[in-house]
Design a protein around this motif. Structure first.
Motif, mmCIF file in Angstrom:
data_model
loop_
_atom_site.group_PDB
_atom_site.id
_atom_site.type_symbol
_atom_site.label_atom_id
_atom_site.label_comp_id
_atom_site.label_asym_id
_atom_site.label_seq_id
_atom_site.Cartn_x
_atom_site.Cartn_y
_atom_site.Cartn_z
ATOM 1 N N HIS A 55 40.921 40.416 44.179
ATOM 2 C CA HIS A 55 39.499 40.783 44.135
ATOM 3 C C HIS A 55 38.607 39.546 44.005
ATOM 4 C CE1 HIS A 55 41.031 44.729 42.058
ATOM 5 N NE2 HIS A 55 41.313 44.717 43.365
ATOM 6 N N ALA A 56 39.007 38.447 44.623
ATOM 7 C CA ALA A 56 38.308 37.171 44.420
ATOM 8 C C ALA A 56 36.896 37.168 44.999
ATOM 9 C CB ALA A 56 39.119 36.024 45.012
ATOM 10 N N ASP A 57 36.599 38.058 45.930
ATOM 11 C CA ASP A 57 35.268 38.098 46.531
ATOM 12 C C ASP A 57 34.417 39.243 45.982
ATOM 13 O OD1 ASP A 57 35.672 35.867 48.196
ATOM 14 O OD2 ASP A 57 36.782 37.103 49.636
ATOM 15 N N VAL A 65 30.190 32.358 31.380
ATOM 16 C CA VAL A 65 30.758 31.353 32.290
ATOM 17 C C VAL A 65 29.704 30.856 33.276
ATOM 18 C CG1 VAL A 65 33.101 32.268 32.057
ATOM 19 C CG2 VAL A 65 31.668 33.034 33.968
ATOM 20 N N ILE A 66 28.580 31.592 33.428
ATOM 21 C CA ILE A 66 27.505 31.143 34.312
ATOM 22 C C ILE A 66 26.838 29.887 33.770
ATOM 23 C CG2 ILE A 66 25.511 32.344 33.344
ATOM 24 C CD1 ILE A 66 26.471 32.282 37.059
ATOM 25 N N ASP A 328 33.311 32.039 44.313
ATOM 26 C CA ASP A 328 32.163 31.163 44.054
ATOM 27 C C ASP A 328 32.306 30.461 42.708
ATOM 28 O OD1 ASP A 328 30.998 31.753 46.473
ATOM 29 O OD2 ASP A 328 29.686 33.322 45.673
ATOM 30 N N MET A 329 32.899 31.140 41.739
ATOM 31 C CA MET A 329 33.124 30.490 40.448
ATOM 32 C C MET A 329 34.094 29.328 40.610
ATOM 33 S SD MET A 329 32.074 30.834 37.285
ATOM 34 C CE MET A 329 32.092 29.105 36.813
ATOM 35 N N LEU A 333 33.751 25.294 39.762
ATOM 36 C CA LEU A 333 34.740 24.497 39.041
ATOM 37 C C LEU A 333 35.054 23.201 39.787
ATOM 38 C CD1 LEU A 333 37.342 27.140 37.819
ATOM 39 C CD2 LEU A 333 35.713 25.877 36.420
ATOM 40 N N VAL A 334 35.135 23.257 41.098
ATOM 41 C CA VAL A 334 35.395 22.052 41.889
ATOM 42 C C VAL A 334 34.355 20.981 41.570
ATOM 43 C CG1 VAL A 334 35.448 21.081 44.222
ATOM 44 C CG2 VAL A 334 36.570 23.271 43.754
#
Length: 397
Positions: A55-57, A65-66, A328-329, A333-334
């Motif tokens: 469910h990554a999208d 975490v925002i 997107d999270m 992180l990248v």
């Protein structure tokens, strides 16, 4: 048996085997019941290859975490070395005017340092005037509730001690300040009398008007200890630069990067939104507003993460209207990897959590035995679930 009932999940499991991770290190059958329809999981290896993607999208509520995005946008707009300022002016009538610019670390200790400097210039004033015009009046943060919990502290351009007060009670029950630089001022005492705790830290303001009143009383109390006297009252009015003389321009001892470390350590909603609002005002002019802060974030996303479908209502994550997907999270992180030293660190993990009623999120970096960094995003919007059980299953060896 297909553990995730999708071709994508099968490919993810195969990629684990091809990358040489022991099968028992990734117990996919145990993961299956932990990720519901309102949850997401993404694990990316040091070669930037997704190992598990469920469910990554799917857009979900990010909670705190925002704050990682807020920090990145602020670094982009203001720079990690940015320092908040507070200015002191003298008007022709003999009033001192203190103008705030959103400093979230304007503590009584910082006020004491400023008061010592002002006392060297002048010791007698008429009124003490507080200027909060750098922020728009009565900014309402979605999700903030009008109670005494410190995480519900309101924003204001001139805020002292995070708009909170720390106190304890004597053996006879009388409240006393736990701040060596600031006694309990009348406004704080009024709030303490109505609260239900015997000691601790509470929010003493519920809007910008109350925040300015508390700031004014705190400023006056600390100034008096420094030998500064006022013959008049505490007033609210803006500086008039055409007539008022600048006495002191104080820069915070904390850089934005140092503030960000404390923001992430304590997950302060107040600090996050003070930064969020200030970067909007610095970019698009005062007064600060949520709309201007959002514009800064949206511009950052357009230039660095084109195509991201992130909904940012405010900068702390306290609003349930914020939305982000695990993909997107991970992209955030990248870009946060060079700043991971600002995150909480424990046993080879750099992480940020996001917790609300019914929500448990966690994201960050996991270090393997070879020193490689794995990125992970766990977004659990299903009540009653735990990120810890998932971390145990996805942690690399």
């Amino acid at each position: 048996m297909n553990p995730f009932r999708s071709t994508a999940a099968v490919l993810a499991i195969l990629s684990v085997l091809l990358l040489g991770v022991r099968a028992e290190a990734l117990d996919t059958e145990s993961l299956k019941p932990l990720i519901g329809e309102a949850d997401a999981l993404l694990l990316v290896n040091p070669q930037n290859e997704p190992v598990v993607s469920i469910h990554a999208d799917r857009p979900l509520v990010p909670a705190s975490v925002i704050k990682l995005l807020t920090v990145l946008a602020a670094f982009h707009a203001l720079g990690p070395d940015y320092r908040f300022r507070t200015e002191w002016y003298l008007n022709p009538a003999g009033d001192v005017i203190v103008k705030g610019y959103g400093d979230p670390f304007l503590t009584s200790e910082a006020i004491r340092e400023m008061a010592v400097e002002i006392a060297r210039i002048r010791r007698h004033f008429r009124h003490l005037v507080v200027d909060g015009s750098f922020f728009a009046d009565d900014i309402v943060i979605d999700g903030i509730e009008p109670n005494t919990e410190p995480y519900n502290a309101p924003v204001a351009a001139l805020s002292v001690n995070f708009n909170t007060v720390a106190f304890q009670r004597t053996a006879k029950g009388a409240p006393v300040s736990q701040d060596p630089d600031l006694p309990l001022v009348p406004f704080a005492l009024q709030k303490i009398r109505t609260c239900r705790i015997s000691s601790g830290r509470i929010t003493v303001a519920h809007d910008s008007r109350e925040a300015l009143q508390y700031a004014g009383e705190a400023l006056r109390a600390v100034c008096r200890k420094a030998g500064i006297h006022f013959s008049g009252n505490i007033l609210r009015a803006p500086v008039d630069r055409t007539r008022d003389k600048l006495l002191l321009s104080y820069r915070s001892r904390w850089t934005l990067e140092e503030m960000a470390a404390r923001l992430l350590e304590f997950s302060s909603n107040f600090i996050a939104n003070q930064i969020f609002l200030t970067m909007g005002a610095e970019a698009f002019g005062a007064p600060a507003s949520l709309e201007k802060g959002r514009r800064v974030v949206e511009e950052y996303l357009r230039t660095t993460l084109p195509g991201a479908k992130i909904v940012v209502v405010e900068g702390s994550g306290i609003s349930r209207s914020n939305r982000i997907c695990a993909t997107d999270m991970d992209a955030i992180l990248v870009r946060f990897q060079p700043f991971r030293h600002l995150m909480r660190h424990r046993e080879g993990e750099w992480f940020k959590t996001g917790t609300m009623n019914g929500i448990r999120n966690r994201t960050g970096f996991l270090e393997d035995a070879d020193g490689g960094l794995w990125r992970f995003v766990v977004l659990l919007n299903t009540p009653g679930k735990s990120t810890e059980s998932i971390l145990k299953l996805i942690r690399p060896e």
